[in-house]
Design a protein around this motif. Structure first.
Motif, PDB file in Angstrom:
ATOM      1  N   LEU A 260      -0.144  73.078  48.897  1.00 62.67           N
ATOM      2  CA  LEU A 260      -1.262  72.995  48.792  1.00 62.67           C
ATOM      3  C   LEU A 260      -1.917  73.450  49.469  1.00 62.67           C
ATOM      4  O   LEU A 260      -2.558  74.199  49.128  1.00 62.67           O
ATOM      5  CB  LEU A 260      -1.916  71.381  49.113  1.00 62.67           C
ATOM      6  N   TYR A 261      -1.809  74.298  50.936  1.00 60.23           N
ATOM      7  CA  TYR A 261      -2.809  74.776  51.707  1.00 60.23           C
ATOM      8  C   TYR A 261      -1.949  76.329  51.695  1.00 60.23           C
ATOM      9  O   TYR A 261      -2.818  76.955  51.790  1.00 60.23           O
ATOM     10  CB  TYR A 261      -1.996  74.763  53.083  1.00 60.23           C
ATOM     11  N   PRO A 262      -0.704  76.366  50.353  1.00 54.68           N
ATOM     12  CA  PRO A 262      -0.326  78.034  51.014  1.00 54.68           C
ATOM     13  C   PRO A 262      -0.953  77.667  49.274  1.00 54.68           C
ATOM     14  O   PRO A 262      -1.818  79.712  49.237  1.00 54.68           O
ATOM     15  CB  PRO A 262       1.415  77.498  50.262  1.00 54.68           C
ATOM     16  N   SER A 263      -1.118  76.847  48.431  1.00 60.67           N
ATOM     17  CA  SER A 263      -2.174  77.378  47.135  1.00 60.67           C
ATOM     18  C   SER A 263      -3.528  77.244  47.501  1.00 60.67           C
ATOM     19  O   SER A 263      -4.271  78.148  46.678  1.00 60.67           O
ATOM     20  CB  SER A 263      -2.120  76.576  46.036  1.00 60.67           C
ATOM     21  N   ILE A 264      -3.961  77.105  48.233  1.00 57.70           N
ATOM     22  CA  ILE A 264      -5.353  77.209  48.656  1.00 57.70           C
ATOM     23  C   ILE A 264      -5.924  78.412  49.619  1.00 57.70           C
ATOM     24  O   ILE A 264      -6.115  79.216  48.803  1.00 57.70           O
ATOM     25  CB  ILE A 264      -5.948  76.467  50.370  1.00 57.70           C
ATOM     26  N   ILE A 265      -4.820  78.907  50.137  1.00 62.64           N
ATOM     27  CA  ILE A 265      -4.760  80.178  50.750  1.00 62.64           C
ATOM     28  C   ILE A 265      -4.623  81.794  49.911  1.00 62.64           C
ATOM     29  O   ILE A 265      -5.816  82.479  49.894  1.00 62.64           O
ATOM     30  CB  ILE A 265      -3.276  80.917  52.113  1.00 62.64           C
ATOM     31  N   ARG A 266      -3.782  81.183  48.527  1.00 65.57           N
ATOM     32  CA  ARG A 266      -3.926  82.308  47.785  1.00 65.57           C
ATOM     33  C   ARG A 266      -4.913  81.793  46.482  1.00 65.57           C
ATOM     34  O   ARG A 266      -5.552  83.235  46.357  1.00 65.57           O
ATOM     35  CB  ARG A 266      -2.580  81.835  46.887  1.00 65.57           C
ATOM     36  N   SER A 267      -5.109  80.945  46.779  1.00 66.62           N
ATOM     37  CA  SER A 267      -6.634  80.879  45.772  1.00 66.62           C
ATOM     38  C   SER A 267      -7.707  81.314  46.075  1.00 66.62           C
ATOM     39  O   SER A 267      -8.639  82.622  45.976  1.00 66.62           O
ATOM     40  CB  SER A 267      -6.858  79.108  44.769  1.00 66.62           C
ATOM     41  N   PHE A 268      -7.900  80.984  47.390  1.00 63.94           N
ATOM     42  CA  PHE A 268      -9.189  81.355  48.188  1.00 63.94           C
ATOM     43  C   PHE A 268      -8.634  83.074  48.623  1.00 63.94           C
ATOM     44  O   PHE A 268      -9.938  82.482  50.001  1.00 63.94           O
ATOM     45  CB  PHE A 268     -10.010  80.123  49.051  1.00 63.94           C
ATOM     46  N   CYS A 269      -7.983  82.994  48.472  1.00 68.13           N
ATOM     47  CA  CYS A 269      -8.021  84.816  49.606  1.00 68.13           C
ATOM     48  C   CYS A 269      -7.925  84.761  51.399  1.00 68.13           C
ATOM     49  O   CYS A 269      -9.411  85.481  51.992  1.00 68.13           O
ATOM     50  CB  CYS A 269      -8.755  85.323  48.640  1.00 68.13           C
ATOM     51  N   ILE A 270      -7.960  82.969  51.354  1.00 63.89           N
ATOM     52  CA  ILE A 270      -7.887  83.279  53.132  1.00 63.89           C
ATOM     53  C   ILE A 270      -6.838  84.160  54.093  1.00 63.89           C
ATOM     54  O   ILE A 270      -5.674  83.769  53.443  1.00 63.89           O
ATOM     55  CB  ILE A 270      -7.546  81.739  53.797  1.00 63.89           C
ATOM     56  N   ASP A 271      -7.714  84.448  54.979  1.00 63.87           N
ATOM     57  CA  ASP A 271      -6.149  85.755  55.320  1.00 63.87           C
ATOM     58  C   ASP A 271      -7.242  86.422  56.650  1.00 63.87           C
ATOM     59  O   ASP A 271      -8.488  86.399  57.181  1.00 63.87           O
ATOM     60  CB  ASP A 271      -6.658  86.779  54.525  1.00 63.87           C
ATOM     61  N   PRO A 272      -6.174  86.712  58.016  1.00 64.78           N
ATOM     62  CA  PRO A 272      -7.092  87.246  59.190  1.00 64.78           C
ATOM     63  C   PRO A 272      -7.732  88.245  58.801  1.00 64.78           C
ATOM     64  O   PRO A 272      -9.123  88.626  58.946  1.00 64.78           O
ATOM     65  CB  PRO A 272      -5.708  87.442  60.206  1.00 64.78           C
ATOM     66  N   MET A 273      -6.973  89.301  58.288  1.00 57.38           N
ATOM     67  CA  MET A 273      -8.078  90.491  58.187  1.00 57.38           C
ATOM     68  C   MET A 273      -9.154  90.333  56.681  1.00 57.38           C
ATOM     69  O   MET A 273     -10.432  90.605  57.088  1.00 57.38           O
ATOM     70  CB  MET A 273      -7.409  91.623  57.302  1.00 57.38           C
ATOM     71  N   GLY A 274      -9.217  89.628  56.190  1.00 57.77           N
ATOM     72  CA  GLY A 274      -9.611  88.862  54.603  1.00 57.77           C
ATOM     73  C   GLY A 274     -11.285  89.010  55.531  1.00 57.77           C
ATOM     74  O   GLY A 274     -12.305  88.530  54.850  1.00 57.77           O
ATOM     75  N   LEU A 275     -10.604  87.737  56.484  1.00 61.00           N
ATOM     76  CA  LEU A 275     -11.745  86.865  56.847  1.00 61.00           C
ATOM     77  C   LEU A 275     -13.232  87.985  57.514  1.00 61.00           C
ATOM     78  O   LEU A 275     -14.107  88.239  57.661  1.00 61.00           O
ATOM     79  CB  LEU A 275     -11.104  86.061  58.374  1.00 61.00           C
ATOM     80  N   ILE A 276     -12.764  89.299  58.178  1.00 62.87           N
ATOM     81  CA  ILE A 276     -13.196  90.466  58.917  1.00 62.87           C
ATOM     82  C   ILE A 276     -13.442  91.288  57.518  1.00 62.87           C
ATOM     83  O   ILE A 276     -14.567  91.831  58.166  1.00 62.87           O
ATOM     84  CB  ILE A 276     -11.890  91.197  59.601  1.00 62.87           C
ATOM     85  N   GLU A 277     -12.332  91.265  56.704  1.00 59.93           N
ATOM     86  CA  GLU A 277     -13.166  92.647  55.890  1.00 59.93           C
ATOM     87  C   GLU A 277     -15.142  91.746  55.196  1.00 59.93           C
ATOM     88  O   GLU A 277     -15.147  92.085  54.697  1.00 59.93           O
ATOM     89  CB  GLU A 277     -12.403  92.779  54.798  1.00 59.93           C
ATOM     90  N   GLY A 278     -14.318  90.354  54.650  1.00 68.29           N
ATOM     91  CA  GLY A 278     -15.430  89.925  54.199  1.00 68.29           C
ATOM     92  C   GLY A 278     -16.424  89.226  55.108  1.00 68.29           C
ATOM     93  O   GLY A 278     -18.030  89.785  53.859  1.00 68.29           O
ATOM     94  N   GLY A 279     -16.866  89.660  56.373  1.00 68.22           N
ATOM     95  CA  GLY A 279     -17.623  89.221  56.897  1.00 68.22           C
ATOM     96  C   GLY A 279     -18.260  90.474  57.189  1.00 68.22           C
ATOM     97  O   GLY A 279     -20.234  91.081  57.048  1.00 68.22           O
ATOM     98  N   GLN A 280     -17.683  91.844  56.619  1.00 66.49           N
ATOM     99  CA  GLN A 280     -18.665  93.439  56.253  1.00 66.49           C
ATOM    100  C   GLN A 280     -19.047  93.398  55.353  1.00 66.49           C
ATOM    101  O   GLN A 280     -19.874  94.179  55.338  1.00 66.49           O
ATOM    102  CB  GLN A 280     -17.699  94.421  56.781  1.00 66.49           C
ATOM    103  N   MET A 281     -18.944  92.659  54.090  1.00 66.55           N
ATOM    104  CA  MET A 281     -19.132  92.644  52.890  1.00 66.55           C
ATOM    105  C   MET A 281     -19.406  91.129  52.984  1.00 66.55           C
ATOM    106  O   MET A 281     -19.379  91.174  51.304  1.00 66.55           O
ATOM    107  CB  MET A 281     -18.639  93.561  51.471  1.00 66.55           C
ATOM    108  N   PRO A 282     -20.863  90.299  53.230  1.00 67.98           N
ATOM    109  CA  PRO A 282     -20.592  88.867  53.053  1.00 67.98           C
ATOM    110  C   PRO A 282     -21.106  88.811  51.490  1.00 67.98           C
ATOM    111  O   PRO A 282     -20.825  87.740  51.053  1.00 67.98           O
ATOM    112  CB  PRO A 282     -21.776  88.758  53.881  1.00 67.98           C
ATOM    113  N   ASP A 283     -22.221  89.663  50.726  1.00 65.50           N
ATOM    114  CA  ASP A 283     -22.602  88.838  49.295  1.00 65.50           C
ATOM    115  C   ASP A 283     -21.988  89.584  48.801  1.00 65.50           C
ATOM    116  O   ASP A 283     -21.867  88.477  47.223  1.00 65.50           O
ATOM    117  CB  ASP A 283     -23.524  90.883  49.004  1.00 65.50           C
ATOM    118  N   ASN A 284     -20.633  89.549  48.781  1.00 62.64           N
ATOM    119  CA  ASN A 284     -19.639  90.194  47.471  1.00 62.64           C
ATOM    120  C   ASN A 284     -17.751  89.081  48.033  1.00 62.64           C
ATOM    121  O   ASN A 284     -17.091  88.911  47.260  1.00 62.64           O
ATOM    122  CB  ASN A 284     -19.078  91.138  46.661  1.00 62.64           C
ATOM    123  N   ALA A 285     -18.400  88.386  49.015  1.00 63.64           N
ATOM    124  CA  ALA A 285     -17.543  87.237  49.732  1.00 63.64           C
ATOM    125  C   ALA A 285     -17.392  86.427  48.942  1.00 63.64           C
ATOM    126  O   ALA A 285     -18.351  85.226  48.200  1.00 63.64           O
ATOM    127  CB  ALA A 285     -17.536  87.939  51.288  1.00 63.64           C
TER     128      ALA A 285
END
Length: 791
Positions: A436-461
Motif C-alpha cells: 500500500l505505502y509504496p503504491s501511494i508513493i508511486r500513485s501520488f508522486c510523493i518524493d522529497p525533491m517532488g515536494l520542493i518542486e511542487g511548492g515552486q509550482m503549486p497550481d499544477n501540483a
C-alpha cells in the motif's frame, strides 16, 4: 574489444588493459603519499583483485553565500582545498559551492573547523562510498587498470570502475567461532570451510579423531589463526554475533598481547572500530553475522541464540546447554579439552548449516545488489535510501539537506486501524492492498525533491496533506518504486526467493525512512501524505464495500475484513472475493483519473477466506480488540489450519501452557465442542503438576538490571534475586530471563521446578483466554464436574 575466456582487452594504447567482471568485497579510503586513495577489493571468476583509484577528491558542500566566511576559516588551517561554484542548489533554492580536498587530513580538519560556524552538507558521506554511489555501482562492477601480479591476488593501479548489475559472485566461506573465559582469555578457535574442519586449541597434544592444531599459548593461537585463514583464503567469514563478540575479543587480545592479526588478503591487519555499532574491516574479506542477516531478512524468533535457532531451523541441539555454559566451557578447557574442541567445532558447523539452509549469503548479496551497501552492513535503511536517492538528486540539480532544516516537527499518524466488531463469524474475506505505502508513493508522486518542486509550482501540483504539494513530473521516488516493483515481479517469475524478499524489505522501508528523524530527507509532510492518504483509501474502500451490501467488521493498515453470509459456500466466497477485488480496483483507477488526473497503482487483492473467524473483545470490556484475531483457513494440503494474529499463542511472553490451551480452546470453539471441558482439562493438568515444564515465562531485560528502581516487573525481580544470591551473573540489557511464579514470587528458572503457584497460572494464563470467548458462563468451570476451585 576482443573476448578471451571472459576477460576483455581494450585496444588502441601501448598497453592492453584487461577489464574484469566482479563483486566488491571491501572498500577503504586511505592516505597515500599525502593524497586520497580509494581501495576496492573485488571478487572475480579469475581470482581476487585489489584495485586502487587515484586522483579522487573528498567533497562537501556549502551555500555559495557562505563562501567568504568559509575561505576566512579555511585559510587559517593552511590546508590544500579548492572551491567550485556548481550547477547545484539547496532545497531552499540557494546556489551551492563544492569544497574539494585531495588530502583526507585537510578534509577532516576543515569539517571540524566549519561545522560550528556555518552549514556544511553531505560531509558525512565517505568518498569510498560516494565514488560507487555516483556511478550506480551496487556490488557488481567492471574494473580495469594497470595490472601487476601479487602473491594471491592481482593489483590494479589507476583503476576505473563501472556498474555491472548482472554479475553474481560465488563466495568462498569460512565459519569461525572462539571459546574463551569470561575475561576474554582465549581457549580455542574453530574453523569450518566446505572441505575442512579445524580446531586450534591451547594445550598439550592429545590423540583425537578431530583435526586439532595444538598450540602452547594465546600468542601461538593468534599467529596460527592468521596462518590458517591465509591458507584457507576465504572471501567471507561467517559466525554468530561474530562482529560484536568474536572479532572484538580477538582484536582486544591481539592488542593486549602485541600480536598483529594479519588476516587481510595482502597481509594487512584486521581493523575494529567501535561507535554506535562495531565495524570490522579485513582487507579483501568480509565478515557477515548470522544474527544481523536473519533479522534483516525479517526472520522472527523468540530468541536469536544459536542453540534456539539451531533447534528451530535444523532440528539440532548444541553440545552444551545455555545454563552455566561459561562455567562448563572453563571446566572443559582445564579438564576435557577434546570435549571443548567438539563443542567449538559444532558451533561452527551449526552456523554453516544455518547459512546454507536459509540462503543467508544469497540474501546479503541480493541486498547489496539492490542498495549498494556493503555486504556486512546490516540494518541501514536510511543509508540504503541515501545510496539510491542521492545520485538521482544530484543529477536533478540538488544537494541533500541537513537534518531538520525545514523546521517542521509534527508527528505523522500511524497506519489506519478500524474499530472492530467482535464476535464469531462463519465466513470472513480479507482484501489486502498490495504494498500500500509504496503504491501511494508511486500513485501520488510523493518524493522529497517532488515536494520542493511542487511548492515552486503549486497550481499544477498534486495536493498532499499538511500543506504538502508534489510535482507531477519532477520526482525520483515513484520511478524507483516502479523499478523495484518490476524487479520483484521478475524475481518471482525466476524463482529468486532471496532477491524477492530483499526487494520487498526495501520497498516496505521507504515510508519508514521518510518518517525517520534520523534521515536527511525526513519531512513530516512526506510521511503524513503517505499515512493520511492510506487512511483515506481504507475509509473509502470500506464505504464502497458497504454500499455493495456487505459488512466490514475490521480494517488494519492495508487489510479490510468483510463478513459474508453464513450460507455461502467456500466457492461462493472465493468468487465474491474476486468480484470485490475487481470492482474496487476499477473504482480506484476511475477516481484517480477523474479527480487527480493520475494513473492509479493501487491494487487490492483477495487474500484470504477465513471460515470460521473469531475477533475477541478487549479483556474486561465489550469493545472489540485491535490487531488480535484468529481464523481458520484451508492449507495447501487441503487441511484446516488456524492463523493467529496478536494472540497469546504467538507472543513470546506467555507460557507454553497458555499457548497450547488457546490453540485447543479455539479449535473446540470452531468445531462446536465443549470449551469448558477443554478448559477444565488444562486446569487439571496444571494442578496435578503434569505440565510444570510448560509454566516457564520468558522475557528480555529492556535495560541494565540496576536501572530498574521503582517499577520492577516479575522477570526483573527474578533476575535481581538470583544475582544477589549469587546463583547467576552477567545478566544485563537484552538478556532473556526464564522464570517461574512460586508461592514466594517470581524465581529464575534454573532447571529445577518446585513450589509453583498453580493458582497464579490458572488466573493469569488460562482464565483470561477463557473469558475472551463468546457466550461463556464465568461460573461454569467452578460448577462443572461437581468440583470447586478456589480461584
Amino acid at each position: 574489444m576482443d573476448i578471451i575466456t571472459g576477460v576483455y582487452f581494450r585496444r588502441g594504447s601501448h598497453l592492453a588493459q584487461a577489464v574484469y567482471q566482479g563483486f566488491i568485497l571491501s572498500r577503504q579510503q586511505v592516505s597515500h603519499r599525502g593524497k586520497l586513495r580509494l581501495c576496492y577489493w573485488i571478487k572475480t571468476e579469475h581470482g581476487v583483485i585489489k584495485a586502487f583509484v587515484e586522483q579522487e577528491r573528498c567533497v562537501f558542500f556549502i551555500k555559495t553565500a557562505d563562501t567568504n566566511k568559509a575561505i576566512e576559516i579555511l585559510d587559517k588551517l593552511e590546508c590544500d582545498y579548492q572551491l567550485a561554484v556548481l550547477s547545484l542548489k539547496h532545497f531552499d533554492q540557494s546556489p551551492v559551492t563544492g569544497v574539494y580536498f585531495s588530502q583526507l587530513s585537510g578534509f577532516y580538519r576543515a569539517k571540524e573547523a566549519l561545522d560550528s560556524r556555518l552549514s556544511i552538507y553531505e560531509e558525512d558521506i565517505r568518498h569510498a562510498d560516494r565514488y560507487l554511489m555516483e556511478r550506480y555501482i551496487k556490488g557488481g562492477v567492471w574494473v580495469t587498470g594497470i595490472s601487476s601480479q601479487k602473491a594471491g591476488y592481482l593489483e590494479l593501479n589507476e583503476a576505473k570502475l563501472k556498474a555491472c548489475d548482472d554479475f553474481t559472485p560465488h563466495f568462498k566461506r569460512l565459519s569461525f567461532d572462539i571459546e574463551c573465559s569470561g575475561d576474554g582469555v582465549l581457549f580455542s578457535v574453530g574453523l569450518v570451510s566446505d572441505s575442512e574442519r579445524i580446531v586450534i586449541m591451547i594445550g598439550s597434544e592429545q590423540v583425537s579423531d578431530l583435526d586439532i592444531i595444538w598450540v602452547e599459548d594465546e600468542i601461538s593461537l593468534l599467529n596460527t589463526l592468521c596462518k590458517e585463514i591465509s591458507r584457507l583464503n576465504p572471501d567471507v567469514l561467517i559466525g554468530w554475533n561474530v562482529i560484536e563478540f568474536d572479532c572484538a575479543v580477538l582484536h582486544e587480545r591481539a592488542e593486549a598481547l602485541g600480536v598483529q592479526l594479519s588476516i587481510g588478503r595482502d597481509g594487512e591487519a584486521m581493523q575494529v572500530s567501535k561507535g554506535h555499532f562495531t565495524r570490522v574491516l579485513i582487507p579483501g574479506r568480509v565478515v557477515v553475522d548470522g544474527i544481523d542477516t536473519m533479522k534483516n531478512a525479517t526472520y522472527h524468533f523468540e530468541t536469536f541464540k544459536l542453540s534456539f535457532i539451531a533447534q528451530e531451523v535444523l532440528g539440532q541441539t548444541k553440545l552444551l546447554s545455555q545454563d552455566n555454559r561459561l562455567e562448563e566451557i572453563v571446566r572443559q578447557f582445564h579438564e576435557d579439552k577434546l570435549a571443548l574442541a567438539k563443542y567449538n567445532l559444532q558451533d561452527c558447523v551449526l552456523v554453516w548449516d544455518i547459512f546454507s539452509k536459509l540462503s543467508l549469503m544469497e540474501f546479503a548479496t541480493a541486498r547489496t545488489k539492490l542498495t549498494g551497501l556493503e555486504l556486512e552492513r546490516m540494518g541501514g535503511s536510511v543509508a540504503a535510501f541515501t545510496n539510491l536517492y542521492l545520485p538521482l538528486l544530484h543529477r536533478s540539480g540538488y544537494i541533500a539537506p541537513n537534518l531538520g532544516e525545514h523546521g517542521l516537527n509534527f508527528d505523522s499518524p500511524g497506519g489506519y486501524v478500524m474499530d472492530s466488531k467482535p464476535g464469531l463469524y462463519k465466513n470472513v474475506l480479507v482484501l489486502d492492498f498490495k504494498s500500500l505505502y509504496p503504491s501511494i508513493i508511486r500513485s501520488f508522486c510523493i518524493d522529497p525533491m517532488g515536494l520542493i518542486e511542487g511548492g515552486q509550482m503549486p497550481d499544477n501540483a498534486i495536493v498532499g496533506f499538511n500543506k504538502g504539494r508534489f510535482s507531477r513530473t519532477l520526482h525520483h521516488l515513484p520511478k524507483l518504486v516502479a523499478q523495484l516493483a518490476q524487479a520483484r515481479h521478475q524475481a518471482k517469475q525466476n524463482g529468486e526467493q532471496m532477491l524477492q524478499q530483499a526487494i520487498k524489505i526495501i520497498m516496505n522501508s521507504l515510508y519508514g525512512v521518510l518518517g525517520s528523524k534520523g534521515c536527511r530527507f525526513y519531512d513530516p509532510r512526506l510521511s503524513s501524505s503517505i499515512t493520511m492518504r492510506g487512511h483515506e483509501i481504507m475509509q473509502t474502500t470500506r464505504r464502497w464495500i458497504e454500499e455493495m451490501g456487505f459488512e466490514v467488521i475490521y480494517g488494519d493498515t492495508d487489510s479490510t475484513f468483510v463478513r459474508v453470509a453464513d450460507e455461502y459456500s467456500a466457492a461462493q466466497c472465493k468468487q465474491l472475493g474476486i468480484t470485490l477485488m475487481t470492482e474496487i480496483n476499477q473504482r480506484w483507477t476511475q477516481l484517480l483519473s477523474e479527480q487527480y488526473q493520475l494513473e492509479s497503482h493501487l491494487e487490492i487483492e483477495f487474500e484470504t477466506h477465513y471460515s470460521p473467524f473469531f475477533m475477541p473483545t478487549i479483556r474486561g470490556q465489550e469493545t472489540g480488540s485491535k490487531k488480535r484475531y484468529v481464523g481458520q483457513v484451508v492449507d495447501k494440503e487441503g487441511s484446516p489450519a488456524l492463523i493467529f494474529k496478536g494472540m497469546e499463542t504467538v507472543r513470546s511472553d506467555w507460557t507454553q501452557v497458555a499457548k497450547e490451551y488457546q490453540q485447543a480452546v479455539i479449535r473446540a470453539l470452531f468445531d462446536d465442542l465443549d470449551v469448558v471441558e477443554v478448559t477444565e482439562s488444562f486446569i487439571n493438568q496444571i494442578i496435578s503438576g503434569q505440565v510444570d515444564n510448560k509454566l516457564i515465562y520468558k522475557k528480555r531485560l529492556g535495560k541494565p538490571l540496576e536501572s530498574y528502581v521503582k517499577n520492577i516487573p516479575p522477570h526483573v525481580r527474578a533476575a535481581k534475586d538470583a544475582t544477589q544470591n549469587g546463583n547467576v551473573s552477567g545478566l544485563g540489557k537484552g538478556s532473556q530471563i526464564a522464570y517461574v511464579m512460586s508461592h514466594s514470587g517470581p524465581k529464575l528458572y534454573t532447571g529445577a521446578i518446585e513450589q509453583l503457584d498453580y493458582t497464579h497460572y490458572i488466573e493469569k494464563q488460562i482464565l483470561p483466554i477463557y473469558r475472551m470467548l463468546p457466550n461463556i458462563d464465568e461460573n461454569a468451570i467452578n460448577l462443572a464436574g461437581q468440583r470447586s476451585l478456589d480461584l
